[in-house]
Design an enzyme around this catalytic site. Structure first.
Site, PDB file in Angstrom:
ATOM      1  CD  GLN A 184      -7.894   5.183  11.025  1.00 54.75           C
ATOM      2  OE1 GLN A 184      -7.467   6.388  11.068  1.00 54.75           O
ATOM      3  NE2 GLN A 184      -7.394   4.033  10.904  1.00 54.75           N
ATOM      4  CG  HIS A 241      -3.847   8.184   9.360  1.00 51.15           C
ATOM      5  ND1 HIS A 241      -2.620   7.812   9.137  1.00 51.15           N
ATOM      6  CD2 HIS A 241      -4.208   6.928   9.939  1.00 51.15           C
ATOM      7  CE1 HIS A 241      -2.134   6.681   9.281  1.00 51.15           C
ATOM      8  NE2 HIS A 241      -3.130   6.194   9.918  1.00 51.15           N
ATOM      9  CD  GLU A 293       7.220  10.063  17.351  1.00 50.85           C
ATOM     10  OE1 GLU A 293       7.824   9.689  16.980  1.00 50.85           O
ATOM     11  OE2 GLU A 293       6.808  11.391  17.753  1.00 50.85           O
ATOM     12  CE1 TYR A 306       7.458  17.905  19.424  1.00 49.87           C
ATOM     13  CE2 TYR A 306       6.037  19.612  17.717  1.00 49.87           C
ATOM     14  CZ  TYR A 306       6.838  19.345  18.884  1.00 49.87           C
ATOM     15  OH  TYR A 306       6.894  20.143  19.948  1.00 49.87           O
ATOM     16  CE1 TYR A 310       1.055  -0.766  11.099  1.00 49.88           C
ATOM     17  CE2 TYR A 310       0.627   0.897   9.513  1.00 49.88           C
ATOM     18  CZ  TYR A 310       0.219   0.300  10.727  1.00 49.88           C
ATOM     19  OH  TYR A 310      -0.050   1.201  11.651  1.00 49.88           O
TER      20      TYR A 310
END
Length: 381
Positions: free
Chosen positions: A97, A162, A254, A264, A275
């Protein structure tokens, strides 16, 4: 990036639309296809194709725009849609990513020619983290000048997932960047780490004096909020409020209104599951941790997000437009009475939508990773 400028940029909207119309009349563009939304028929036009993993888009004056490709290229398109690879982009950690991520054009670009870039940067041990750079786009838009990296995530992380990351510039000039927790869940609750945070910097890359953790011993002074998993969309609303959309695990994507110093919750609370099917943390709530303003279950795997001005679709004023990487659509959310999903815009073109942006003329642009293309959506005439 979501369209988030006003003033001189807004006055350029008519010019932007006129250039698009002239280009369309020249026969150089693919014809637009008519699709259907609740607001009526829309035309979806391919602006550019043949792009390998497009990640971020933002707009320049006069109908020009910039696009990042995750592999490490920054593309400039002129008003005739002619493409140039911009020189001077740094080497990026282009794995998984990671890579060249977001691009944002400074509000005062017309006088400074400055842009912002985020990218994944590796260290000598092969670890990597998200970095933010500021540079000037040369007058011929062919290269970056005065390039400087003003922020690097610390510590860097292992693996290749991430990284976040979106850039959002406030009306008063502060720069917000979303950072993923790099797959190390517990670090999102650790203020000694940048993992899983939204950071806030002054325009020159320094730390504002009123950041919430600046004076706390050992905490990272750049942190504005924490407890995030992998936020990949960010936009300001008309009142200047910052909103972020982030990936959950299996369920629990979210949308959050980002407030100074708030926690948060990830990975202590979530509306999703691991998962493996196991419960995440303590459940869906805990004292001192924020509740999402909206969540999806099952997950849609959200990409970029725009909060719409209402310029071409007045009935969508203030609505959130969120790209889905999983279900190949754009989710439209109505803010009235609390965020709720009002419509799923699902067309042949909305394949793995990585970014959604509002152009100066009010049209909605989106990047499709699977199709390797940029599309423009506007009301059908």
């Amino acid at each position: 990036m979501a369209w988030r400028r006003n003033g001189n940029w807004r006055r350029g909207a008519a010019l932007f639309a006129a250039i698009l119309a002239l280009s369309a009349g020249s026969g150089s563009l693919a014809p637009a296809d008519t699709r259907h939304a609740e607001a009526g028929p829309v035309e979806v036009e391919r602006i550019a194709g043949g792009l390998k993993v497009p990640w971020g888009v933002d707009f320049l004056p006069g109908g020009e725009f910039l696009v990042t490709l995750r592999g490490g290229k920054l593309l400039h398109f002129d008003s005739g849609r002619r493409k140039t690879i911009v020189k001077g982009v740094p080497r990026v950690f282009a794995r998984g990513q990671g890579g060249l991520l977001d691009v944002a054009v400074a509000r005062d670009f017309e006088t400074t020619r400055e842009i912002f870039l985020t990218f994944s940067k590796s260290d000598h041990r092969g670890r990597a983290g998200t970095a933010l750079a500021i540079a000037k786009l040369s007058k011929d838009s062919a290269r970056l000048e005065s390039f400087r990296t003003v922020f690097e995530m610390s510590p860097p992380g292992e693996g290749s997932r991430h990284f976040g990351s979106r850039i959002a510039e406030s009306k008063s000039g502060e720069i917000f960047v979303t950072l993923g927790e790099r797959g190390d869940r517990a670090e999102a609750q650790n203020l000694v780490s940048h993992h899983g945070t939204v950071i806030r910097l002054d325009r020159n890359g320094t730390v504002p004096g009123d950041n919430p953790f600046r004076s706390r011993k050992r905490s990272k002074p750049e942190i504005w909020s924490y407890g995030h998993r992998n936020p990949q969309g960010a936009a300001f609303d008309a009142d200047g409020g910052l909103w972020v959309v982030e990936h959950g695990a299996r369920g629990g994507d979210e949308i959050n209104r980002i407030l100074r110093g708030r926690n948060y919750g990830w990975p202590v609370i979530s509306y999703g599951r691991h998962y493996s099917g196991d419960r995440i943390g303590v459940g869906t709530s805990r004292a001192g941790m924020e509740q999402p303003d909206f969540y999806w279950d099952p997950s849609i795997a959200p990409g970029g997000m725009a909060i719409y001005s209402g310029r071409l679709w007045p009935e969508w004023t203030g609505h959130f437009l969120v790209g889905s990487l999983k279900f190949d659509l754009i989710s439209r959310l109505d803010p009235v009475g609390g965020l709720s999903e009002a419509e799923r815009l699902k067309f042949p073109e909305t394949r793995r939508v990585r970014d959604v942006a509002e152009a100066p003329d009010g049209s909605i642009w989106f990047l499709s990773e699977d199709r390797g293309a940029i599309y423009r959506m506007a009301p059908a005439e």
